[in-house]
Design an enzyme around this catalytic site. Structure first.
Site, PDB file in Angstrom:
ATOM      1  N   GLY A 196       0.635  -1.330   0.134  1.00 19.11           N
ATOM      2  CA  GLY A 196       0.070  -0.039  -0.009  1.00 19.11           C
ATOM      3  C   GLY A 196       0.810   1.140   0.000  1.00 19.11           C
ATOM      4  N   LYS A 202       3.979   4.045   9.094  1.00 24.20           N
ATOM      5  CA  LYS A 202       4.920   5.445   9.316  1.00 24.20           C
ATOM      6  C   LYS A 202       4.111   5.976  10.675  1.00 24.20           C
ATOM      7  CE  LYS A 202       5.627   6.603   4.443  1.00 24.20           C
ATOM      8  NZ  LYS A 202       5.654   7.618   3.605  1.00 24.20           N
ATOM      9  N   THR A 207      -0.307  -2.007   8.463  1.00 27.69           N
ATOM     10  CA  THR A 207      -1.379  -2.810   7.948  1.00 27.69           C
ATOM     11  C   THR A 207      -0.933  -3.832   6.696  1.00 27.69           C
ATOM     12  OG1 THR A 207      -2.094  -1.291   6.423  1.00 27.69           O
ATOM     13  CG2 THR A 207      -3.153  -1.257   8.656  1.00 27.69           C
ATOM     14  N   GLU A 256      -7.831  -3.249   5.132  1.00 26.90           N
ATOM     15  CA  GLU A 256      -6.538  -3.407   5.762  1.00 26.90           C
ATOM     16  C   GLU A 256      -6.678  -3.649   6.938  1.00 26.90           C
ATOM     17  OE1 GLU A 256      -4.737   0.845   3.707  1.00 26.90           O
ATOM     18  OE2 GLU A 256      -6.700   1.090   4.974  1.00 26.90           O
ATOM     19  N   ILE A 259      -2.486  -6.403  12.344  1.00 26.91           N
ATOM     20  CA  ILE A 259      -2.131  -7.710  12.941  1.00 26.91           C
ATOM     21  C   ILE A 259      -1.466  -7.530  14.276  1.00 26.91           C
ATOM     22  CG2 ILE A 259      -1.399 -10.044  13.158  1.00 26.91           C
ATOM     23  CD1 ILE A 259      -1.306  -9.956   9.877  1.00 26.91           C
ATOM     24  N   LYS A 283     -14.436   7.252   9.446  1.00 27.26           N
ATOM     25  CA  LYS A 283     -14.755   8.611   9.498  1.00 27.26           C
ATOM     26  C   LYS A 283     -13.412   9.301   8.954  1.00 27.26           C
ATOM     27  CE  LYS A 283     -14.553  10.951  13.145  1.00 27.26           C
ATOM     28  NZ  LYS A 283     -14.641  11.521  14.518  1.00 27.26           N
TER      29      LYS A 283
END
Length: 310
Positions: A196, A202, A207, A256, A259, A283
């Site tokens: 991604g 960061k 994810t 996404e 874990i 949101k």
């Protein structure tokens, strides 16, 4: 499980057969219960059950749409195998097949096996051109051939009907706990982990971004408590479904998964994410700091949830 394209290939199998026909998308608790009932009925009479389904799902040919199927076809095979199905006939569905008269469909795909002795039909199932192949037609068509036709009752769970349509409706509302009851398992999405934008790492919450088939349905946008299977291991996780409105303005849907307590490189690996409970809606946050604060709260809720499960 033996997979075939036409029942005619079973003529040399040395068994007598019963047949049930349907799409079986999701293989939900209604499907499971009815199939097990049919299997028990067949066992008493020495019949082998053949489940007949269509590949692709007819809706993908007649009215193509994204985010519709509850399971991929490979997943459906495994779910049917788990119910105890030993014979699966996957008819290659096309517009030509959709225009066959019910009699032509039966002759070409079902009665091509001379050892079919019984057909089980769902309470609302119909096939052939203009859905004219209902229970009454099949009974009258098969009577001269001495083939028994049985009509199955509608399945209900706590006086509510269970269907693939009901499951899709519940997923569209994010009601994954209700979906779990109707599926008799957690709803899941499987796919390859792809790169991604790296924003999660960061800000301290890496994810796994899942690439999944466009025809697969996903729950409503929001944040969910999930479990993620990677190989033979299962990890507690937190999953966001949506457009990433804090960073993006497009309409693409992303899945996404963060874990918990895991920081390995799994790009290119296949993972399966099971959805357990929705925490909140997606949101747009005023700043990255506000987003980070919310994710921390989401993680606390997730850890508390799993702690309570143990």
């Amino acid at each position: 499980m033996k997979i075939i394209k036409n029942l005619g290939s079973l003529n040399e199998d040395g068994h007598q057969f019963a047949v049930t026909i349907g799409n079986f998308d999701g293989v939900h608790v209604g499907h499971q219960t009815i199939l097990k009932t049919i299997l028990d009925d067949c066992k008493k009479d020495g019949l082998e059950l053949v489940v007949v389904t269509f590949e692709p799902h007819p809706i993908q040919i007649l009215k193509p749409r994204n985010h519709f199927l509850i399971n991929s076809f490979t997943e459906k095979r495994e779910l049917l195998r788990n119910v105890g199905i030993k014979y699966l006939c996957e008819i290659d569905f096309s517009r030509d097949v959709s225009t066959l008269t019910p009699g032509s469909f039966l002759d070409e795909y079902i009665l091509s096996c001379k050892d079919v002795k019984r057909i089980y039909l769902g309470h609302d199932f119909a096939f052939g051109a203009n859905k004219s192949g209902d229970h009454q037609f099949v009974r009258e068509y098969c009577q001269p051939k001495n083939i028994d036709v049985k009509l199955l009752n509608e399945f209900t769970l706590k006086e509510k009907c269970v269907s693939s349509t009901k499951i899709r409706e519940a997923l569209s509302l994010g009601s994954v706990e209700e979906v779990s009851k109707m599926l008799n398992r957690n709803f899941f999405i499987s796919g390859m982990v792809v790169k991604g934008e790296g924003r999660g790492r960061k800000i301290g919450f890496p994810t796994a971004n899942i690439r999944f088939p466009a025809e697969r349905i996903v729950p409503a946008k929001g944040v969910y408590i999930t479990r993620t299977q990677l190989g033979d291991q299962v990890w507690d996780s937190l999953t966001n479904i949506g457009n990433n409105p804090t960073f993006n303005t497009g309409n693409d849907i992303f899945v996404e998964t963060h874990i918990l307590d895991f920081d390995g490189n799994i790009y290119g690996d296949e993972i399966t994410v099971e959805f357990i409970k929705k925490i909140r809606d997606e949101k747009k946050f005023e700043s990255v700091n506000h987003l980070v604060d919310q994710i921390k709260k989401d993680e606390v809720l997730t850890r508390d949830f799993f702690r309570g499960q143990r």
